[in-house]
Design an enzyme around this catalytic site. Structure first.
Site, PDB file in Angstrom:
ATOM      1  N   GLY A 389       0.847  -1.187   0.070  1.00  0.00           N
ATOM      2  CA  GLY A 389      -0.008  -0.153  -0.083  1.00  0.00           C
ATOM      3  C   GLY A 389       0.814   1.276  -0.166  1.00  0.00           C
ATOM      4  O   GLY A 389       2.056   1.262   0.210  1.00  0.00           O
ATOM      5  N   SER A 391       2.364   4.923   1.394  1.00  0.00           N
ATOM      6  CA  SER A 391       2.775   5.384   2.704  1.00  0.00           C
ATOM      7  C   SER A 391       1.580   6.017   3.531  1.00  0.00           C
ATOM      8  O   SER A 391       0.881   6.898   2.842  1.00  0.00           O
ATOM      9  CB  SER A 391       3.588   6.552   2.500  1.00  0.00           C
ATOM     10  OG  SER A 391       4.994   6.020   1.686  1.00  0.00           O
ATOM     11  N   GLY A 392       1.374   5.508   4.709  1.00  0.00           N
ATOM     12  CA  GLY A 392       0.233   5.925   5.685  1.00  0.00           C
ATOM     13  C   GLY A 392      -0.792   5.213   5.486  1.00  0.00           C
ATOM     14  O   GLY A 392      -1.805   5.478   6.286  1.00  0.00           O
ATOM     15  N   GLY A 394      -1.204   1.959   6.847  1.00  0.00           N
ATOM     16  CA  GLY A 394      -1.305   1.271   8.000  1.00  0.00           C
ATOM     17  C   GLY A 394      -0.379   0.229   7.980  1.00  0.00           C
ATOM     18  O   GLY A 394      -0.574  -0.762   8.921  1.00  0.00           O
ATOM     19  N   GLU A 518      10.049  -3.323   5.487  1.00  0.00           N
ATOM     20  CA  GLU A 518      10.842  -2.656   4.469  1.00  0.00           C
ATOM     21  C   GLU A 518      12.186  -3.078   4.324  1.00  0.00           C
ATOM     22  O   GLU A 518      13.304  -2.651   4.356  1.00  0.00           O
ATOM     23  CB  GLU A 518      10.968  -1.227   4.437  1.00  0.00           C
ATOM     24  CG  GLU A 518       9.690  -0.336   4.289  1.00  0.00           C
ATOM     25  CD  GLU A 518       9.155  -0.281   3.272  1.00  0.00           C
ATOM     26  OE1 GLU A 518       9.948  -0.802   2.316  1.00  0.00           O
ATOM     27  OE2 GLU A 518       7.824  -0.036   3.119  1.00  0.00           O
TER      28      GLU A 518
END
Length: 594
Positions: A389, A391-392, A394, A518
């Site tokens: 998804g 960034s941000g 979840g 990541e």
């Protein structure tokens, strides 16, 4: 602070007595005996001065009252011998006192720092998100420093000074009650000033600890981000911020120094005024024949022995005030609830198989700002679940919930049928393997950083993990190989090299559940290919949650969850999601073009 887990408190003398002084009652008792011997031996000289002076002037008994109640002059040689013995006793007890209590005070400080540090490390993760690390460092290292005055020489000197003043006062009354009353008037004025001064000092000392923590926190941030500061030419700006902070400390110190100096100076003034009054009145009494020169000298010396401890006690009172202010802040910090303080956490996690379930999980860091909304999925043992998804969306929050760093506001995170909110965290986390988005390494060698995951690992096991994660591919080029010192946060390694070390560290831990946040974000194409080869071994027979922007790293996942706005909008395997022509297909297509 809860009564069930009572910690050290400087909020009251009673708590300090119960938690610090009473456990060391034998040591402090011995210190009190030594300080009494020290102070009483110091009184021999003023008591002997009357007999030495009057004996030298006359062979007749003193005109005034004899403070020792003797009916005739003692032998001067006996008096001198007593003085010499008292000097030896005073010097030896002073040395023993310092060695005994000062060493124990430093030992107490070390133990308190260790206690506070352990407590801080057990605080919830959100505390560290909201508090500067430098501020916590300052509170661990600085706030307990003043406790040396509770166990060290400060406390016993306070008691010793009181005893000295009382004994000296007794001698003064025996020599001449009227002169004693005259001397007490300036002393009472000094006591009134000291009391008012201490009311100013304690809040100032508490504020100083707060300011020092803030300044230390900012300084730690600045040193950690030196490349950003230099890169954006922000040295002058950062210097201004730091100067403002240290000037706040200076103004606070100036206040306490001024107040303390005023107390000391007024003590000197009042003592001087008392001496002037006594000299004047005593000289008149000598002229009247009701007092001898020896009596006057002895009185003045005893007066000094009474007033000097009072002034010293004022200084010690300042130190004690600082100690209690620091202990107030320490007690406050020790009162912060730890992760496992939740009464619901009573379960000890058995050996983990790796069955993870998110059941209608909602989470928000701030009120009315949801991050996850109704997230549900199941990962069976050995599955690889990939989170995708923007960034941000979840993804990292979901990893934090799976690691039990966070707890859902509603819903449940279940591992092997056990709700993580009921689990003693240490029993669960020791079965986790973590590779964070920020590849944090400690100052030390590569081998020491790898061993951090499993201190009992053999060198052969460390070498094997390093080889599987392709750490040896670059470490073998260093003269010291895995013994190479990499600097604070691994600054001497490249981003890709640091990432490989963190993956090797997770591999060495041999976890049942693996979280990769990541994990390949810092790797170039060649390094990523090497890591992908090692991940096959790393992921085998482990439940794994992988977060990655690079979709090429998760194409072989058993389940891919696509998140947007805190919700799962798509789920399935790579080929299925590509066939849906939805959000995952869009992300994959955009990335393929870049």
């Amino acid at each position: 602070m809860s009564k069930s887990k009572k910690k050290i408190s400087g909020a009251s003398l009673r708590h300090a007595f119960e938690e610090i002084i009473w456990p060391r009652k034998s040591l402090i008792g011995l210190g009190l005996v030594l300080i009494l011997l020290n102070r009483l031996s110091g009184l021999v000289l003023p008591a002997a001065s009357k007999y030495l002076i009057d004996g030298a002037l006359s062979n007749t008994p003193a005109v005034g009252d004899d403070p020792l109640g003797l009916t005739s002059m003692p032998d001067p040689n006996v008096v001198l011998g007593a003085v010499a013995l008292a000097v030896v006793l005073q010097a030896s007890t002073s040395y023993a006192l310092t060695m005994l209590l000062s060493v124990e005070a430093q030992h107490l400080i070390a133990n308190l720092r260790a206690q506070v540090q352990k407590h801080v490390l057990q605080l919830p993760v959100h505390v560290f998100d909201n508090t500067k690390s430098g501020e916590l460092v300052s509170r661990i290292m600085d706030d307990v420093e003043g406790v040396r005055n509770l166990v060290g020489t400060g406390l016993v000197q306070l008691v010793g000074g009181t005893v000295t003043a009382i004994v000296a006062f007794t001698f003064l009354v025996r020599i001449n009650p009227v002169m004693t009353v005259i001397a007490l008037v300036p002393l009472a004025a000094f006591g009134f000033v000291s009391t008012r001064a201490f009311q100013t000092l304690r809040p100032a000392f508490r504020e100083r600890g707060k300011i020092r923590a803030e300044v230390t926190g900012r300084l730690t941030e600045a040193l950690g981000g030196i490349r950003v500061i230099k890169g954006f030419h922000a040295i002058d700006k950062e210097g201004e911020i730091f100067l403002e902070g240290v000037m706040r400390i200076f103004n606070n110190v100036k206040t306490t120094l001024t107040t303390s100096s005023l107390v000391t100076s007024l003590g000197t003034f009042f003592m001087g005024m008392a001496s002037v009054l006594i000299l004047g009145y005593g000289s008149w009494l000598i002229g009247q024949g009701s007092l001898t020169a020896g009596d006057l000298v002895s009185f003045i010396l005893f007066l000094g022995f009474m007033i000097a401890p009072v002034i010293q006690m004022a200084n010690i009172g300042t130190q004690m005030t600082e100690a209690f202010a620091g202990l107030d802040r320490t007690a406050e910090l020790l009162g912060w609830p730890q992760e496992d303080d939740d009464p619901a956490r009573i379960e000890t996690m058995p050996a983990v198989e790796g069955h993870i379930v998110f059941d209608d999980v909602h989470f928000q860091y701030e009120e009315d700002k949801p991050v996850l909304m109704g997230v549900s999925f199941e990962a069976k043992p050995g599955m690889v679940v990939a989170l995708v998804g923007s960034s941000g969306s979840g993804k990292s929050t979901m990893a934090g919930l799976a690691a039990s760093f966070l707890s859902p506001n509603s819903g449940r995170v279940i591992v092997d049928g056990v709700d993580l909110r009921t689990v003693k965290l240490a029993s669960y986390r020791k079965q986790l393997g973590l590779v964070f988005q920020e590849d944090f390494l400690f100052d030390g060698t590569i081998r020491e950083n790898l061993r951090f995951a499993r201190p009992s690992a053999t060198d052969a096991e460390i070498d094997d993990a390093a080889e599987k994660a392709y750490v040896t591919e670059f470490s073998d080029r260093f003269p010291d190989k895995l013994g190479t010192v990499i600097g604070e946060r691994g600054v001497k390694l490249s981003g890709g090299q640091r990432q490989r070390v963190t993956i090797a560290r997770a591999l060495l831990a041999d976890p049942r559940i693996l979280l990769l946040d990541e994990a390949t974000s810092s790797l170039d194409t060649e390094s990523e290919a090497l890591i992908q080869a090692s991940l096959d071994d790393l992921l085998r027979d482990r439940t794994t949650i992988v977060i990655a922007h690079r979709l090429t790293t998760i194409q072989r996942a058993d389940l891919i969850l696509v998140l947007e706005g805190g919700e799962i909008v798509e789920r399935g395997r790579h080929d299925v999601l590509m066939g849906m022509k939805g959000r995952y297909h869009q992300l994959s297509t955009v990335q393929a073009r870049s």
